[in-house]
Design a protein around this motif. Structure first.
Motif, mmCIF file in Angstrom:
data_model
loop_
_atom_site.group_PDB
_atom_site.id
_atom_site.type_symbol
_atom_site.label_atom_id
_atom_site.label_comp_id
_atom_site.label_asym_id
_atom_site.label_seq_id
_atom_site.Cartn_x
_atom_site.Cartn_y
_atom_site.Cartn_z
ATOM 1 N N PHE A 171 0.834 -1.205 0.000
ATOM 2 C CA PHE A 171 0.000 0.000 0.000
ATOM 3 C C PHE A 171 0.870 1.257 0.000
ATOM 4 N N VAL A 172 1.860 1.278 0.901
ATOM 5 C CA VAL A 172 2.734 2.457 0.993
ATOM 6 C C VAL A 172 3.575 2.596 -0.275
ATOM 7 N N ALA A 173 4.018 1.466 -0.829
ATOM 8 C CA ALA A 173 4.814 1.514 -2.059
ATOM 9 C C ALA A 173 4.034 2.194 -3.177
ATOM 10 N N THR A 174 2.699 2.004 -3.202
ATOM 11 C CA THR A 174 1.860 2.622 -4.230
ATOM 12 C C THR A 174 1.588 4.091 -3.905
ATOM 13 N N MET A 175 1.393 4.368 -2.616
ATOM 14 C CA MET A 175 1.051 5.734 -2.211
ATOM 15 C C MET A 175 2.208 6.706 -2.413
ATOM 16 N N ILE A 176 3.452 6.217 -2.278
ATOM 17 C CA ILE A 176 4.601 7.129 -2.359
ATOM 18 C C ILE A 176 4.664 7.863 -3.704
ATOM 19 N N PRO A 177 4.669 7.137 -4.846
ATOM 20 C CA PRO A 177 4.684 7.895 -6.110
ATOM 21 C C PRO A 177 3.420 8.729 -6.309
ATOM 22 N N LEU A 178 2.304 8.247 -5.753
ATOM 23 C CA LEU A 178 1.040 8.980 -5.899
ATOM 24 C C LEU A 178 1.136 10.345 -5.220
ATOM 25 N N ILE A 179 1.634 10.356 -3.979
ATOM 26 C CA ILE A 179 1.741 11.631 -3.265
ATOM 27 C C ILE A 179 2.819 12.514 -3.913
ATOM 28 N N GLN A 180 3.892 11.861 -4.381
ATOM 29 C CA GLN A 180 4.932 12.640 -5.072
ATOM 30 C C GLN A 180 4.336 13.364 -6.286
ATOM 31 N N GLU A 181 3.466 12.659 -6.989
ATOM 32 C CA GLU A 181 2.828 13.226 -8.178
ATOM 33 C C GLU A 181 1.912 14.406 -7.802
ATOM 34 N N MET A 182 1.276 14.300 -6.617
ATOM 35 C CA MET A 182 0.334 15.339 -6.187
ATOM 36 C C MET A 182 1.037 16.566 -5.616
ATOM 37 N N THR A 183 2.337 16.408 -5.262
ATOM 38 C CA THR A 183 3.036 17.451 -4.511
ATOM 39 C C THR A 183 2.961 18.856 -5.130
ATOM 40 N N PRO A 184 3.263 19.010 -6.430
ATOM 41 C CA PRO A 184 3.227 20.379 -6.976
ATOM 42 C C PRO A 184 1.854 21.042 -6.812
ATOM 43 N N ALA A 185 0.792 20.291 -7.110
ATOM 44 C CA ALA A 185 -0.553 20.863 -7.053
ATOM 45 C C ALA A 185 -0.973 21.185 -5.620
ATOM 46 N N LEU A 186 -0.371 20.464 -4.662
ATOM 47 C CA LEU A 186 -0.741 20.708 -3.263
ATOM 48 C C LEU A 186 0.051 21.880 -2.686
ATOM 49 N N GLY A 187 0.942 22.463 -3.476
ATOM 50 C CA GLY A 187 1.654 23.648 -3.002
ATOM 51 C C GLY A 187 3.106 23.391 -2.635
ATOM 52 N N GLY A 188 3.689 22.338 -3.210
ATOM 53 C CA GLY A 188 5.126 22.114 -3.013
ATOM 54 C C GLY A 188 5.436 21.199 -1.841
ATOM 55 N N GLU A 189 6.739 20.929 -1.695
ATOM 56 C CA GLU A 189 7.165 19.919 -0.735
ATOM 57 C C GLU A 189 6.841 20.269 0.713
#
Lengths: 425, 157
Positions: free
Chosen positions: A336-354
């Motif tokens: 689950f975490v292995a899948t979520m990591i790239p997902l959240i990385q992908e969302m990072t710019p739209a969420l306002g950066g790191e």
């Protein structure tokens, strides 16, 4: 949808289904999945290796090697017996002290090894006390996941998140670790209400515990000193990450090599104690998830998630926390975490950066680690304890465990929600 | 030299209907290390050895190797209780599959190799025919004894 994307999704879903089915070794499944992705041309071996997080693998291998040497010193037995004697043989206090030892060791080493070493002694102690081991083992599962959640190295999800994002040991303690004592106290308050009165032991059986000679468990004093020295160095190395910028994998592997050298260990023997099946499971899994990333599935999922959360990091944080918790209770939290990591990385710019996304990562860590407490199959530590319990003739039933464990897990997530609300909003 | 020439054939066996008490007496009096148990058709059903019995009386977390060193616990109540419980048990509860069976045609060197590489260590190897009927037992000493005799016979015609 293009053909490669369809193949990647099918392989991912089939791998996941086999992991849930849990009849074939998970390492074999993930490696077959990874191999198929490459054979069917979804990705190349070169690209697939980009998906493998060698920091996670190095950290796991290094810590496994160090712990396998520490194991020979008998320090785990010593701590368990010592705590039982400090409790004066009183069952509830033994349960509590053993759980504290489990939580602390889970935080500093890792929770799977900890329960592997503490559970057999717990069974020996409950045999001598002539009480049912169930409450003790139940408490230990809770403690191992709560303790493991507190640090970078305590639980595999944290190792993966920390490695992927470069978060340090201190980052985890400051953001995730601080709430774990509260979760521990709340969980054990409830367990006390349920079990304290039920655990009754005769004075004679208490005396049997008091006759244990814990010092006899310490077999090799020079090795113990060397192990503690290296363990201290390694943890210090993790803590100084912000200054030295040395990745945890380097620290762990360096520590392992140093301990093998100064303790005069046989390299072959130490390396054979490393759980290679886990390492290969991670490797295969990283590649399978990377397949999804390469064909663009993860980025479309991220777009969907962003719409769902209105591009707000706060919403994303709470959604991640609760979804991770429930998902990790039902399936192994590692894939689950292995899948979520790239997902959240992908969302990072739209969420306002790191910086703005940081709380989402902590939500993933807390949700995935504590969610593991929700069922007997939720985390590797649970499965190991259940195995011991079954072999000793006191099997832990799936439903019986979940009936108490799932509400306790939900309570811990409510505590985490309140904490995150005040801390990050 | 073949297994059929090295094995000792005057072996003691019990049947699955005997009691564990009988087995223990034999193990004690005759000092055999492995006791083959046969079924009604005289076929090998399993073996009983003192080491296997010890494994049964220890708690599982010790006998399975999760807790190898128990120096800190002078004695465990479960150990004594399990030994007492042995008397009530039937022989059938303690049968273990013999780890290694060989045919009479196996060579001396192969038998020696099996002994040296066996994990866990073997005390004796059972020789059986095609129908799994016991023909004899070979212990490490038997190999030397027979080979020695054989050599002596050849050098002193």
């Amino acid at each position: 949808m293009e053909q490669n994307a369809i193949i990647a999704i099918i392989i991912f879903v089939v791998v996941y289904a086999f992991l849930i089915w849990d009849k074939i070794d998970r390492a074999v499944i993930s490696m077959l999945g990874a191999g198929l992705l490459i054979y069917l041309g979804v990705t190349t071996q070169k690209n697939a290796l980009h998906g493998v997080d060698f920091n996670t693998l190095g950290l796991l291998i290094g810590m496994m090697a160090i712990v396998s040497i520490c194991q020979q010193t008998g320090m785990f037995q010593y701590l368990a017996i010592k705590s039982a004697k400090l409790a004066k043989g009183e069952p509830w206090r033994i349960l509590l002290y053993l759980s504290i030892v489990t939580a602390v060791l889970s935080a500093l080493l890792d929770n799977v090894t900890t329960v592997l070493l503490i559970a057999p002694i717990t069974l020996l102690i409950t045999d001598e006390l002539k009480v049912t081991p169930y409450p003790f083992l139940f408490a230990q599962i809770m403690a191992s996941n709560i303790g493991g959640a507190a640090t970078l190295i305590g639980d595999p999800p944290n190792i993966m998140i920390g490695s992927a994002m470069g978060f340090s040991f201190v980052d985890f303690i400051v953001n995730v670790g601080v709430i774990m004592p509260v979760v521990f106290v709340a969980t054990f308050f409830i367990l006390k209400l349920i079990y304290k009165k039920k655990l009754k032991v005769s004075a004679e059986n208490r005396e049997r515990i008091m006759q244990f000679r814990e010092l006899e468990a310490l077999k090799d004093m020079p090795l113990l000193k060397k192990s503690l020295f290296v363990l201290g160095l390694v943890i210090m190395g993790f803590m100084l990450h912000d200054y030295t910028h040395v990745e945890p994998a380097t620290t762990a592997l360096f520590g392992a090599a140093l301990l093998i050298l100064i303790a005069g260990q046989e390299l072959h023997q130490t390396m054979s104690k490393v759980e290679w099946t886990t390492i290969f499971f991670f490797t295969g899994l990283f590649i399978v998830v990377h397949g999804l990333v390469e064909v663009g599935i993860i980025s479309s999922m991220a777009t969907g998630m962003l719409e769902l959360t209105n591009n707000s990091p706060e919403n994303a944080m709470f959604v991640t926390l609760w979804v991770s918790a429930v998902a990790s209770a039902l399936v192994d939290n590692i894939p689950f975490v292995a899948t979520m990591i790239p997902l959240i990385q992908e969302m990072t710019p739209a969420l306002g950066g790191e910086v703005a996304t940081m709380p989402v990562w902590w939500a993933l860590s807390i949700g995935a680690c504590l969610g593991g407490n929700g069922s007997i199959i939720g985390a590797s530590a649970n499965v190991i304890v259940a195995g011991f319990a079954a072999r000793s003739g006191h099997p832990i039933g799936f439903l019986r465990f979940m009936l108490l464990a799932f509400p306790l897990m939900l309570m811990s997530i409510v505590i985490a929600t309140v904490y995150m609300y005040f801390r990050y909003i | 030299m073949l297994a059929s020439k090295m094995m000792s054939t005057d072996i003691i066996t019990l049947t699955i209907h005997d009691t564990l008490d009988d087995a223990l007496k034999l193990l004690y009096d005759v000092k055999v290390r492995v006791l083959p148990i046969v079924d009604d058709e005289k076929k090998l059903a399993g073996v009983i050895s003192p080491r296997l019995l010890l494994r049964r009386v220890l708690p599982g977390y010790i006998s399975k190797g999760y807790l190898k060193d128990v120096a800190f616990a002078p004695d465990l109540s479960q150990f004594m209780e399990n030994i007492e419980k042995l008397n009530e048990c039937k022989i059938g509860d303690f049968l273990e599959k013999p780890c290694c069976l060989i045919t009479p045609e196996t060579s001396a060197m192969e038998v020696a190799a099996i002994f040296v590489n066996a994990d866990p260590p073997l005390e004796s190897i059972i020789v059986v025919d095609d129908e799994k009927r016991i023909l004899g037992l070979i212990s490490p000493v038997d190999i030397f004894k027979r080979l020695w005799e054989f050599n002596n016979k050849q050098t002193t015609p």
